[in-house]
Every structure is written in structure tokens, then in C-alpha cells.
Scaffold this active site. Structure first.
Site, PDB file in Angstrom:
ATOM      1  N   LYS A 106     -45.342 -17.970  -5.298  1.00  0.00           N
ATOM      2  CA  LYS A 106     -46.578 -18.381  -5.384  1.00  0.00           C
ATOM      3  C   LYS A 106     -47.697 -17.707  -4.788  1.00  0.00           C
ATOM      4  CE  LYS A 106     -45.597 -22.107  -7.884  1.00  0.00           C
ATOM      5  NZ  LYS A 106     -46.135 -22.140  -9.366  1.00  0.00           N
ATOM      6  N   TYR A 127     -39.697 -19.702  -3.079  1.00  0.00           N
ATOM      7  CA  TYR A 127     -40.961 -20.507  -3.771  1.00  0.00           C
ATOM      8  C   TYR A 127     -42.397 -20.070  -3.002  1.00  0.00           C
ATOM      9  CZ  TYR A 127     -43.784 -24.392  -5.378  1.00  0.00           C
ATOM     10  OH  TYR A 127     -44.823 -25.042  -5.810  1.00  0.00           O
TER      11      TYR A 127
END
Length: 256
Positions: free
Chosen positions: A150, A146
Site C-alpha cells: 500500500k 500488505y
């Protein structure tokens, strides 16, 4: 006159959370909104509330993206990429499948939608906002894929800004901290199972680490997006607006 009168906006991940709140806020300020995402019942409800058009589809599927772009018609002025997912993992045990799926939605999906939208955006200029995360800067042990996705969204957004500024296109990212969304509810349940507590207890523990003492509401992140797509931000591009309530101090658990 409403701030976005006469403009057309496409919002991904628009069925729930930040995407839904952003679609509703852009519509409130006069934009014609195309809402693109999964969760057909929720998406249709959001579209009805926004007075917009729902396109049920997946940002990993080229045909679905083409349908969403086609629904915008002859013009597109605003693009907000809010589609995303999180699957908790750690560097030592992240699977190829989880890594690929996370990047395919969060990063490659964002790129694909931007790429498909650029021909329309070039016609009049416009604004892109990609939803990143403070995890791009403050990763935790449980967010390997994740956080990587990002951080890459931030880098990709800056590339967009510098490549297409001459086309009159501005590209910025918003990096939220913890926000009360279905994604954060899911994470609270996972933490509660892991720690033998309750979701409420986990939420309260996280809020104690935030300067403002609470999580954001989706509408507060939507307001950041509204600013960045509006004329008030006409000289802002390649920027990352951090909206985390003062929660960027390193912590054990990820800040979304």
C-alpha cells in the site's frame, strides 16, 4: 444533470466492499460502469444493481484486464482500483509466496490496470483513484507485505500524477482506515482466534482507538472516490485522501 453524466468508469474489486460501493455510487451519479473482479455471483449482483456491465476476472491476468478495458468501449473517463487482499505476516517470517502474491494483486495489479487504461484515458483526460491504506503510513507487526504494497501504491499514484498531468489525467489515492468489509470481517475472525475472544469484541476494541468511535461503511469511502473523480476535484492530483475516522495513532494492530 448528474455529476458524471456521459462518463464511463471502470472499477476493479467491484464484487464486494469498497469497490462495490464505489461502482454503485458512480452509477447513481450518471456514469456507465464496468465492474471488474472476482466472485462472479456477487459481481453480477452488483452489476445488476448498478445497471452496469460485469467482467469476471483477475487483476493479475493480462487477458482479463484486456477484456475489462475492451468492455469500456471507445472511451474511459474514470478508473478506480479497489482490488486488493491481505495475508497477515511478519517481517521475520513472511514467505516469498505471500510477499509476491500480495504485491502482485495490490501493487502490480493496480499498475497493470492503469497501464492498460492509459491509452483510453489520454483521449479525453480523466481521473484515476487507487485505493491505498493508512497501513502505508502506520504499519503494524502483522502486515509486512500488505503495508509495503500500500505504501508502494501511494508512490506509484504520485508517479502517475506527475507523468500524465499534461495528458489531462488526474491520479489520486484514498487511504482508508478500518472499513466494514469482508476483508475486515476476516481480520476480526483471525484476531478473535489469536486472542481467544470474539469478532465483535475485537471490532469494539479497534473502534475504541478511532476518534469517531466506529469503523467506516464502504459507502463513506466510495464518497471520497466520487469527489476525487468529479469536476469538484479538478485541481487535485498526486494527493492522498486519508479517511480513517481519526484512527492514525500508532496501534498494535493494522488499520486497513
Amino acid at each position: 444533470m448528474p455529476r458524471l453524466e456521459g462518463k464511463t468508469a471502470l472499477v476493479t474489486g467491484a464484487a464486494t466492499g469498497i469497490g462495490r460501493a464505489t461502482a454503485l455510487l458512480l452509477a447513481k451519479h450518471g456514469a456507465r460502469v464496468v465492474l471488474f473482479g472476482l466472485g462472479e455471483t456477487e459481481l453480477q449482483g452488483a452489476a445488476a444493481e448498478a445497471g452496469g456491465l460485469a467482467v469476471h476476472g483477475d487483476v493479475t491476468q493480462a487477458a482479463d484486464i484486456a477484456t475489462a478495458i475492451g468492455a469500456c468501449g471507445a472511451r474511459l473517463d474514470i478508473l478506480v482500483n479497489a482490488a486488493g487482499l491481505i495475508i497477515p505476516d511478519q517481517p521475520a517470517n513472511v514467505s516469498d509466496h505471500v510477499w509476491a502474491k500480495t504485491l502482485d494483486v495490490n501493487l502490480t495489479g493496480t499498475m497493470r490496470v492503469c497501464r492498460a487504461a492509459l491509452p483510453l484515458l489520454r483521449q479525453r483526460g480523466g481521473a484515476i483513484v487507487n485505493i491505498a491504506s493508512v497501513a502505508a503510513f502506520n504499519a503494524s507487526p502483522d502486515s509486512a507485505s500488505y503495508a509495503a504494497s500500500k505504501a508502494a501504491v501511494v508512490a506509484y499514484t504520485r508517479s502517475l500524477a506527475y507523468a500524465h498531468g499534461a495528458d489531462g489525467i488526474r491520479a489520486n489515492a484514498v487511504a482508508p482506515g478500518w472499513v466494514r468489509t469482508p476483508m475486515s470481517d476476516y481480520e476480526m475472525r483471525l484476531l478473535a482466534e489469536q486472542n481467544g475472544t470474539t469478532p465483535d469484541a475485537e471490532s469494539q476494541a479497534i473502534e475504541r482507538r478511532i476518534a469517531l468511535g466506529r469503523m467506516a461503511e464502504p459507502a463513506e469511502i466510495a464518497a471520497c472516490c466520487l469527489f476525487l473523480v468529479s469536476d469538484e476535484a479538478s485541481f487535485v492530483t498526486g494527493a492522498v485522501l486519508v479517511a480513517d475516522g481519526g484512527g492514525r495513532a500508532p496501534t498494535q494492530h493494522r488499520a486497513v
